[in-house]
Design a protein around this motif. Structure first.
Motif, short mmCIF file in Angstrom:
data_model
loop_
_atom_site.label_atom_id
_atom_site.label_comp_id
_atom_site.label_asym_id
_atom_site.label_seq_id
_atom_site.Cartn_x
_atom_site.Cartn_y
_atom_site.Cartn_z
N SER A 23 0.54 -1.24 0.11
CA SER A 23 0.15 0.20 0.01
C SER A 23 0.63 1.15 -0.10
O SER A 23 0.48 2.16 -0.37
CB SER A 23 -1.13 0.47 1.34
N LYS A 24 2.13 1.74 -0.18
CA LYS A 24 2.69 2.48 0.71
C LYS A 24 4.23 2.27 0.21
O LYS A 24 5.05 3.05 0.15
CB LYS A 24 2.82 3.14 2.70
N HIS A 27 10.22 2.06 0.53
CA HIS A 27 10.42 3.48 0.92
C HIS A 27 9.59 3.94 1.96
O HIS A 27 9.62 5.31 2.62
CB HIS A 27 11.13 4.65 -0.73
N GLY A 28 8.09 3.79 1.92
CA GLY A 28 6.83 4.73 1.93
C GLY A 28 7.09 4.05 3.59
O GLY A 28 5.90 4.38 4.22
N TYR A 108 8.30 -5.64 -8.54
CA TYR A 108 8.82 -4.18 -8.25
C TYR A 108 9.61 -3.37 -7.39
O TYR A 108 9.93 -2.20 -7.49
CB TYR A 108 7.44 -3.51 -8.33
N SER A 159 7.22 -11.94 -18.80
CA SER A 159 6.06 -10.77 -19.34
C SER A 159 4.87 -10.41 -18.77
O SER A 159 4.58 -9.81 -18.10
CB SER A 159 6.94 -9.68 -19.92
N ILE A 162 3.96 -12.12 -15.57
CA ILE A 162 4.85 -11.54 -14.59
C ILE A 162 3.67 -10.53 -14.47
O ILE A 162 3.00 -9.25 -12.92
CB ILE A 162 5.78 -10.75 -14.51
N ASP A 163 2.72 -9.75 -15.23
CA ASP A 163 2.33 -8.19 -15.85
C ASP A 163 1.18 -8.67 -15.45
O ASP A 163 -0.32 -7.74 -14.35
CB ASP A 163 2.04 -7.34 -16.72
N VAL A 164 0.56 -9.53 -14.91
CA VAL A 164 -0.42 -10.66 -14.01
C VAL A 164 -0.50 -10.11 -12.74
O VAL A 164 -2.15 -9.01 -12.59
CB VAL A 164 -1.47 -11.61 -14.65
N ARG A 166 -0.16 -7.56 -11.52
CA ARG A 166 -0.72 -6.08 -11.56
C ARG A 166 -1.66 -5.59 -11.68
O ARG A 166 -2.75 -4.81 -11.51
CB ARG A 166 0.72 -4.66 -12.58
N TRP A 167 -2.03 -6.26 -12.93
CA TRP A 167 -4.02 -5.76 -13.73
C TRP A 167 -4.78 -6.94 -12.66
O TRP A 167 -6.33 -6.47 -12.86
CB TRP A 167 -4.40 -5.93 -14.65
#
Lengths: 196, 196
Positions: A23-24, A27-28, A108, A159, A162-164, A166-167
């Protein structure tokens, strides 16, 4: 502290780190965020994990080792290129859809790893890439696939999988198996599989 | 302050925000980080941009508007499905390879946008998705493409293009045009284009 309680606390912190990083961002997120999401004190976190980066490394290593095992099992499950490709793509896509939150961190947040940890993870990624490349190159050599650039096609297959992460949405219209089934069809088209 | 200097300072802050968000994530970046990367004081940042989120929104809107325009130009450049698909995929892939740093922010930091900004960006994303879907569905209707699930195939084409921003490296062996050329071949295979 008993062994069971100790393992439970460690796992709770890992789960809390996954949620916080998702969620953040790495680094956040503070160690205080992670401890508090796990219902623990910041000091208690350090009993189980050396640092925030240590938690990221653990999440990343676990995710990459699991992915490599899934890919190796897919390869071992069949003795010809089409069966291998389908098994590898199915396992990869189902995993990245089901575990999309942790898979996003795994893919990521690589730049946040320490140099030594990144080197270890990069080795696991190369092993995963090599398995996929072998499946595609073997298929071309055996006359089952016709793609003009096996290496870039193997990279594109990875690729796409992996992108699964994300969406994909749990509340979406397709479940992980629906996506995997259609992605197997797409993968066979991408490698230019000869119709049998 | 002259108009030219003002525009220059705004642009320098946007470029600094792209670099900062890319290396530390939106949540891990402070307005001080951005101002300092632009060689300015934190107070000077607020002369040009209301907030860190305002900068993210600007980067996101610019990136999505440019992508939508590229896709629309690809669609307009040909009057038959194969030509359209190739033009759209080429433009999309070259853009995501060349601008991989900003494209990662555009695609991976959506959750950090305010609800109103997210709604606006989601509208742009739906418009991009709809263009791709129309290309694939028109191709199937006209008998040029044979994919069994045009909607999921359109989503996979978009997904493959977006993920280029994650893996593409300027120092890698392939340049953006190499990737685009092979991805056009993969895209035609994915939609099941009838050989002419």
């Amino acid at each position: 502290m008993s062994q069971v309680t100790r393992t439970d606390a460690r796992d709770r912190l890992v789960a809390a780190a996954v949620e916080s990083f998702a969620s953040k961002g790495f680094h956040g997120t503070t160690t205080r965020d992670i401890a508090s999401a796990a219902g623990m004190s910041p000091a208690a976190l350090y009993v189980h994990h050396r640092s925030k980066e240590d938690l990221l490394h653990l999440i990343s290593r676990t995710g990459h080792e699991l992915t490599l095992r899934l890919v190796q099992e897919g390869v071992a499950s069949a003795d010809e290129p089409v069966g291998r490709l389908v098994a590898v793509v199915r396992g990869f896509v189902v995993h990245h859809a089901r575990n999309h939150t942790s898979a996003r961190i795994v893919n990521y947040e690589l730049a946040a790893l320490s140099p030594a940890h990144l080197e270890e993870i990069a080795g696991l990624r190369r092993a995963i890439e090599q398995e996929l490349r072998d499946v595609v190159e073997d298929g071309v050599r055996l006359g089952a696939f016709t793609t003009s650039n096996p290496r870039m096609t193997a990279l594109a297959l990875l690729s796409l999988g992996i992108d699964v992460a994300r969406w994909f949405r749990d509340e979406g219209e397709w479940d992980p198996e629906d996506v995997a089934a259609h992605y197997c069809e797409l993968a066979l088209n991408m490698v230019g599989a000869i119709s049998r």
